[in-house]
Design a protein around this motif. Structure first.
Motif, short mmCIF file in Angstrom:
data_model
loop_
_atom_site.label_atom_id
_atom_site.label_comp_id
_atom_site.label_asym_id
_atom_site.label_seq_id
_atom_site.Cartn_x
_atom_site.Cartn_y
_atom_site.Cartn_z
N MET A 167 0.86 -1.19 0.00
CA MET A 167 0.00 0.00 0.00
C MET A 167 0.90 1.24 0.00
O MET A 167 2.01 1.21 0.53
CB MET A 167 -0.86 0.05 1.27
CG MET A 167 -1.50 -1.23 1.69
SD MET A 167 -3.10 -1.50 0.93
CE MET A 167 -4.12 -0.34 1.80
N LYS A 195 0.61 5.67 0.48
CA LYS A 195 -0.14 6.91 0.65
C LYS A 195 0.65 7.99 -0.06
O LYS A 195 1.86 8.15 0.17
CB LYS A 195 -0.25 7.25 2.14
CG LYS A 195 -1.18 8.39 2.43
CD LYS A 195 -2.60 7.90 2.50
CE LYS A 195 -3.56 9.05 2.73
NZ LYS A 195 -4.94 8.62 2.76
N TRP A 196 -0.03 8.74 -0.92
CA TRP A 196 0.65 9.71 -1.78
C TRP A 196 0.08 11.09 -1.52
O TRP A 196 -1.12 11.25 -1.37
CB TRP A 196 0.41 9.27 -3.23
CG TRP A 196 0.88 10.18 -4.29
CD1 TRP A 196 2.17 10.35 -4.68
CD2 TRP A 196 0.08 11.00 -5.15
NE1 TRP A 196 2.21 11.24 -5.72
CE2 TRP A 196 0.96 11.65 -6.03
CE3 TRP A 196 -1.29 11.25 -5.25
CZ2 TRP A 196 0.51 12.53 -6.99
CZ3 TRP A 196 -1.73 12.13 -6.23
CH2 TRP A 196 -0.83 12.76 -7.08
N MET A 197 0.96 12.07 -1.45
CA MET A 197 0.51 13.41 -1.09
C MET A 197 1.28 14.46 -1.88
O MET A 197 2.46 14.27 -2.18
CB MET A 197 0.81 13.60 0.39
CG MET A 197 -0.01 14.61 1.10
SD MET A 197 0.22 14.33 2.88
CE MET A 197 1.28 15.65 3.27
N ALA A 239 5.53 10.24 -0.68
CA ALA A 239 4.79 8.98 -0.54
C ALA A 239 5.35 8.17 0.61
O ALA A 239 6.54 8.26 0.94
CB ALA A 239 4.87 8.18 -1.82
N LYS A 240 4.46 7.41 1.23
CA LYS A 240 4.86 6.53 2.35
C LYS A 240 4.26 5.15 2.11
O LYS A 240 3.06 5.02 1.87
CB LYS A 240 4.32 7.12 3.66
CG LYS A 240 4.60 6.30 4.87
CD LYS A 240 5.84 6.79 5.57
CE LYS A 240 6.25 5.89 6.72
NZ LYS A 240 7.67 5.97 7.02
N TYR A 241 5.10 4.15 2.14
CA TYR A 241 4.60 2.78 1.99
C TYR A 241 4.06 2.31 3.35
O TYR A 241 4.63 2.66 4.39
CB TYR A 241 5.72 1.82 1.57
CG TYR A 241 6.46 2.21 0.31
CD1 TYR A 241 5.83 2.93 -0.70
CD2 TYR A 241 7.80 1.85 0.13
CE1 TYR A 241 6.51 3.29 -1.85
CE2 TYR A 241 8.49 2.21 -1.02
CZ TYR A 241 7.85 2.93 -2.00
OH TYR A 241 8.52 3.28 -3.13
N TYR A 242 3.02 1.50 3.34
CA TYR A 242 2.51 1.00 4.62
C TYR A 242 1.80 -0.33 4.42
O TYR A 242 1.56 -0.77 3.28
CB TYR A 242 1.59 2.03 5.28
CG TYR A 242 0.28 2.31 4.56
CD1 TYR A 242 0.22 3.16 3.47
CD2 TYR A 242 -0.91 1.71 4.99
CE1 TYR A 242 -0.97 3.41 2.82
CE2 TYR A 242 -2.11 1.97 4.35
CZ TYR A 242 -2.12 2.81 3.26
OH TYR A 242 -3.30 3.05 2.60
N ILE A 294 -3.65 0.90 8.17
CA ILE A 294 -4.51 1.79 7.37
C ILE A 294 -5.16 2.88 8.21
O ILE A 294 -5.39 4.00 7.73
CB ILE A 294 -5.57 0.95 6.59
CG1 ILE A 294 -6.12 1.79 5.44
CG2 ILE A 294 -6.67 0.42 7.48
CD1 ILE A 294 -6.77 0.98 4.34
N ILE A 323 -2.24 5.72 9.08
CA ILE A 323 -1.36 6.28 8.05
C ILE A 323 -1.58 7.78 7.85
O ILE A 323 -0.64 8.54 7.61
CB ILE A 323 -1.46 5.49 6.72
CG1 ILE A 323 -0.41 5.99 5.71
CG2 ILE A 323 -2.84 5.52 6.12
CD1 ILE A 323 1.02 5.78 6.09
N ASP A 324 -2.84 8.23 7.97
CA ASP A 324 -3.09 9.66 7.77
C ASP A 324 -2.36 10.50 8.81
O ASP A 324 -1.84 11.56 8.51
CB ASP A 324 -4.59 9.96 7.80
CG ASP A 324 -5.25 9.60 6.49
OD1 ASP A 324 -4.50 9.40 5.50
OD2 ASP A 324 -6.49 9.48 6.45
N MET A 374 1.27 10.75 7.96
CA MET A 374 1.52 11.70 6.89
C MET A 374 1.51 13.13 7.42
O MET A 374 2.27 13.98 6.99
CB MET A 374 0.47 11.59 5.78
CG MET A 374 0.48 10.27 5.01
SD MET A 374 2.02 9.91 4.15
CE MET A 374 1.87 10.85 2.65
#
Ligand SMILES: Cc1cc2nc3c(=O)[nH]c(=O)nc-3n(C[C@H](O)[C@H](O)[C@H](O)COP(=O)(O)OP(=O)(O)OC[C@H]3O[C@@H](n4cnc5c(N)ncnc54)[C@H](O)[C@@H]3O)c2cc1C
Length: 228
Positions: free
Chosen positions: A138, A140-142, A212-215, A220, A223-224, A227
């Motif tokens: 997974m 998370k992209w910002m 981006a951060k892999y997790y 889940i 993760i926010d 970030m």
């Protein structure tokens, strides 16, 4: 024919370099992609190998390596933004993107190169052993926008020097001339375009950090927070 012939030779990957580097005026251009099409990728990922890798033709496209590696649960460590480029084409000039701050450019993630040399003056990469790691499940992209260059570079430096940092950090300057500024809002999803529309450039450049951060699936819910 000897050095006095003036004959030049250039290997051509996918032909995406901008200044005709993959051309040879009145010379010979070697189509490296034909190698990629005729040679298979060989994966060395068995057991508990400390340094898994894939042995590929230099004419192979990175996009194909990604798809094939993912089918084995692995992925190369360092990338370029655009993946329809050949291994030889990017390794011959480093290959840099948002993972380079952690792993180095693509050329730093090669265990072995097979190179055909000629008169000590040039070399043509024919195969490469590309280092692999288990593919993240997974991500998370910002994107973070800045109007102020100093704040942008300060944040970027902090992110790449922090130990518990992100897996991908890349900075961009969005300049109106290229048209980027007109369409960058399209990369924001759902409610975000409304937020993005508040950013008014008035013709000045905007600075953007892509992070981006892999997790793992089990993280889940947190993760926010990571970030932020
Ligand atoms: C849309 C786009 C996005 C890009 N994004 C990035 C990015 O994020 N990061 C980055 O680092 N670069 C990026 N690039 C630049 C890209 O890495 C270079 O232009 C690269 O050289 C293109 O690869 P190619 O396969 O098209 O090579 P070509 O253009 O065909 O060749 C490039 C050079 O490498 C030589 N060469 C090709 N194959 C070999 C070989 N087997 N052995 C020895 N020499 C060889 C050629 O003679 C030529 O001098 C981008 C380019 C484009 C078009």
């Amino acid at each position: 024919m000897g050095p006095t012939s003036g004959l030049t030779i250039a290997p051509r990957g996918h032909g995406h370099s901008l200044e005709g580097q993959a051309q040879a005026h009145q010379g010979v251009v070697i189509n490296m992609e034909s190698l990629g099409k005729s040679q298979e990728m060989r994966f060395h990922i068995n057991g508990n190998m400390k340094t898994p890798y894939v042995d590929v033709s230099a004419g192979e496209l990175w996009i194909n390596i990604l798809h094939e590696s993912l089918s084995h649960g692995y992925a190369p460590k360092s990338w370029t933004d655009y993946l329809h480029l050949t291994v030889g084409g990017t390794l011959s000039n480093a290959g840099i993107s948002g993972q380079a701050f952690r792993h180095g450019p693509q050329i730093n993630n090669v265990h072995q190169l097979q190179v055909v040399t000629g008169l000590g003056q040039f070399g043509i990469i024919t195969r490469a052993h590309i280092s692999l790691e288990p593919a993240p499940k997974m991500v998370k992209w910002m994107k973070v926008l800045y109007m102020d260059f100093t704040t942008f570079t300060k944040d970027q430096e902090q992110l790449i020097s922090s130990n518990s940092s992100f897996d991908y950090v890349e900075g961009f300057v969005l300049i109106n001339q290229t048209g980027h500024l007109n369409n960058w809002r399209s990369s924001f999803k759902n409610k975000d375009p409304a937020l993005a529309s508040r950013v008014v450039s008035n013709g000045k450049p905007i600075f953007c950090l892509e992070i981006a951060k892999y997790y793992k699936q089990e993280d889940i819910d947190t993760i926010d927070q990571v970030m932020l």
